[in-house]
Design a protein around this motif. Sequence first.
Motif, PDB file in Angstrom:
ATOM      1  N   ASP A  21      -0.995   8.661   1.932  1.00 18.42           N
ATOM      2  CA  ASP A  21      -1.659   9.654   1.079  1.00 18.42           C
ATOM      3  C   ASP A  21      -0.665  10.389   0.184  1.00 18.42           C
ATOM      4  O   ASP A  21      -1.027  10.823  -0.923  1.00 18.42           O
ATOM      5  CB  ASP A  21      -2.418  10.672   1.943  1.00 18.42           C
ATOM      6  CG  ASP A  21      -3.658  10.067   2.571  1.00 18.42           C
ATOM      7  OD1 ASP A  21      -4.117   9.004   2.101  1.00 18.42           O
ATOM      8  OD2 ASP A  21      -4.169  10.657   3.547  1.00 18.42           O
ATOM      9  N   ARG A  51       1.960   8.989  -1.097  1.00 19.00           N
ATOM     10  CA  ARG A  51       2.552   7.957  -1.948  1.00 19.00           C
ATOM     11  C   ARG A  51       3.848   7.369  -1.404  1.00 19.00           C
ATOM     12  O   ARG A  51       4.654   6.804  -2.156  1.00 19.00           O
ATOM     13  CB  ARG A  51       2.781   8.473  -3.379  1.00 19.00           C
ATOM     14  CG  ARG A  51       1.514   8.851  -4.123  1.00 19.00           C
ATOM     15  CD  ARG A  51       0.606   7.677  -4.322  1.00 19.00           C
ATOM     16  NE  ARG A  51       1.172   6.632  -5.198  1.00 19.00           N
ATOM     17  CZ  ARG A  51       0.612   5.455  -5.399  1.00 19.00           C
ATOM     18  NH1 ARG A  51      -0.519   5.123  -4.777  1.00 19.00           N
ATOM     19  NH2 ARG A  51       1.174   4.573  -6.205  1.00 19.00           N
ATOM     20  N   SER A  78      -4.004  -1.090  -6.530  1.00 23.13           N
ATOM     21  CA  SER A  78      -3.639   0.134  -5.805  1.00 23.13           C
ATOM     22  C   SER A  78      -2.439  -0.062  -4.885  1.00 23.13           C
ATOM     23  O   SER A  78      -1.818   0.909  -4.453  1.00 23.13           O
ATOM     24  CB  SER A  78      -4.833   0.628  -4.979  1.00 23.13           C
ATOM     25  OG  SER A  78      -5.221  -0.360  -4.033  1.00 23.13           O
ATOM     26  N   ALA A  79      -2.094  -1.316  -4.585  1.00 23.82           N
ATOM     27  CA  ALA A  79      -0.958  -1.600  -3.705  1.00 23.82           C
ATOM     28  C   ALA A  79       0.325  -1.881  -4.470  1.00 23.82           C
ATOM     29  O   ALA A  79       1.368  -2.102  -3.862  1.00 23.82           O
ATOM     30  CB  ALA A  79      -1.281  -2.794  -2.805  1.00 23.82           C
ATOM     31  N   GLY A 129       0.819  -1.207   0.000  1.00 26.23           N
ATOM     32  CA  GLY A 129       0.000   0.000   0.000  1.00 26.23           C
ATOM     33  C   GLY A 129       0.851   1.255   0.000  1.00 26.23           C
ATOM     34  O   GLY A 129       2.087   1.196  -0.108  1.00 26.23           O
ATOM     35  N   PRO A 168      -4.343  -5.927  -4.475  1.00 27.50           N
ATOM     36  CA  PRO A 168      -5.079  -4.997  -5.340  1.00 27.50           C
ATOM     37  C   PRO A 168      -4.123  -4.120  -6.136  1.00 27.50           C
ATOM     38  O   PRO A 168      -3.013  -3.818  -5.670  1.00 27.50           O
ATOM     39  CB  PRO A 168      -5.900  -4.167  -4.349  1.00 27.50           C
ATOM     40  CG  PRO A 168      -5.199  -4.301  -3.042  1.00 27.50           C
ATOM     41  CD  PRO A 168      -4.585  -5.661  -3.051  1.00 27.50           C
TER      42      PRO A 168
END
Length: 484
Positions: free
Chosen positions: A425, A427, A458-459, A422, A456
């Motif tokens: 916020d 990055r 996003s990770a 992950g 996912p």
Amino acid sequence: MTHSLDLAYLDALTMGERFRSRDLSPVEVVDAVHTVVEAREPYLNAFHVRSLEDARASAEASEQRWRDGTPLSALDGVPITLKENIARVGVPMAFGNAGVTPKTPDRSAPTTLRVERAGLVLLGSTVMPDWGMLSSGVSSLHGVTRSPLDLRWTTGGSSSGAGAAAAGGYGPIHMGTDIGGSIRLPSAWLGLCGLKPSFGRVPLDSPYLARVVGPMARTVRELTAIMEIVAGFDPVDYTALPPAEIDWNERDWDPQGLRVGLLLDAGCGGPTDPVVRAAVEECARVFEGAGAVVEPLLPFMSQELLDALDLFWRVRSWVDHRALGPEARNRVLPYVANWCTAGSDTSGADVMRCYQAIMEIQQLTTRATERFDVVLSPVAPVNAFAAEEPMPYHGDQATMHHIGFTAPYSLSGQPAVSVNCGFTDDRRPIGVQLAGRRFDDAGVLRASEWYEQARPPSAAPAWPSDQVVPSHWSAHHAQTQERR
């Protein structure tokens, strides 16, 4: 320039496949990587010694072997770097410390020899902080090494140069060392994959309690590919594990019914950042959703044990510090000098108590985790911090407050992998640690590769950048120069 980046960021196995098909040449790759290094190294500061002419000659020899159908391995011609404390004949070793008189080895380490015999192209040796005793890229000898993701951020350490090189597009595979988190921490803070192998799995020329050599890369399967080359018994290392038949290439791993431990509180050091905790919990849900049985694991470490480990290391480094002349001592990074000098008045009895605490950590770790096939935890309780800071926590007593999750597996000898799970916020990457049973390096790598594919989107980190030198690098570099 974009073409150079594309080639430099190719994964190692794709390179090997394209070399075999004659669709790509090792010389093309090494030239592309050198183009990237030339442009980025003034900003990143990853290299201690670069071996440009030797690397190109090695690439030319590899190209000829592929042409003749006689490659030395599946990774023949693939670029690689070695951390500066991995011995190479003729390359001076100062261990990141300006106070140390460099020694030039007359014998290469087993890792170096195996990499060379497999035909990989050795680009050079990467930097580390003073004596490898910082979790950052700050060195009295090399200056500051910076994250390719954002120059304001640390790489982590002590395999700082290896991490910067891996994330920065300096080829696919980079060998670091780890004694308490020095492969996993930079991997976590740079979005990389890093393996701390079982103690003794990769032979050393200078063995020491908990020290291992292991790989860092952008994908897990590259870790597995290089382990097939560098792992295995060597009599030069009296701590080396005995010969073992390991199927590194097995890919069939199913989490259905497996027991997965979830450790979210190290029991010592700093508190886990809620964002880090949430990312690791989400990782656990991925395993659970695939049929694994996830069970909470209570803390087994204590602050007293972590402090004892810290003191043991202080005394060890103070012995090295005391052996230097007065002028040389003044060249050691002040943070490291102050840290180790705090151990100068430690009695022999207290050192033995520290050693006994280390034995207790080993026992507690193996007992707490033996019922699990894999244990998930944060790699570190915090995220990447400022590049100029030597450690994530301030205050003399908090020096090692970030290694409560990593150090236990170093001391127990268990294999452990960092994989990105992950982002914050802003990055900054978040790494999850997957620790396996003792000696099950192949198993923990399979579990890590499974998660890498199942996580996912996003990770997952995005490689590469679309610019050889991103515009924000230039702006940051200019500001840094003005402050000087």
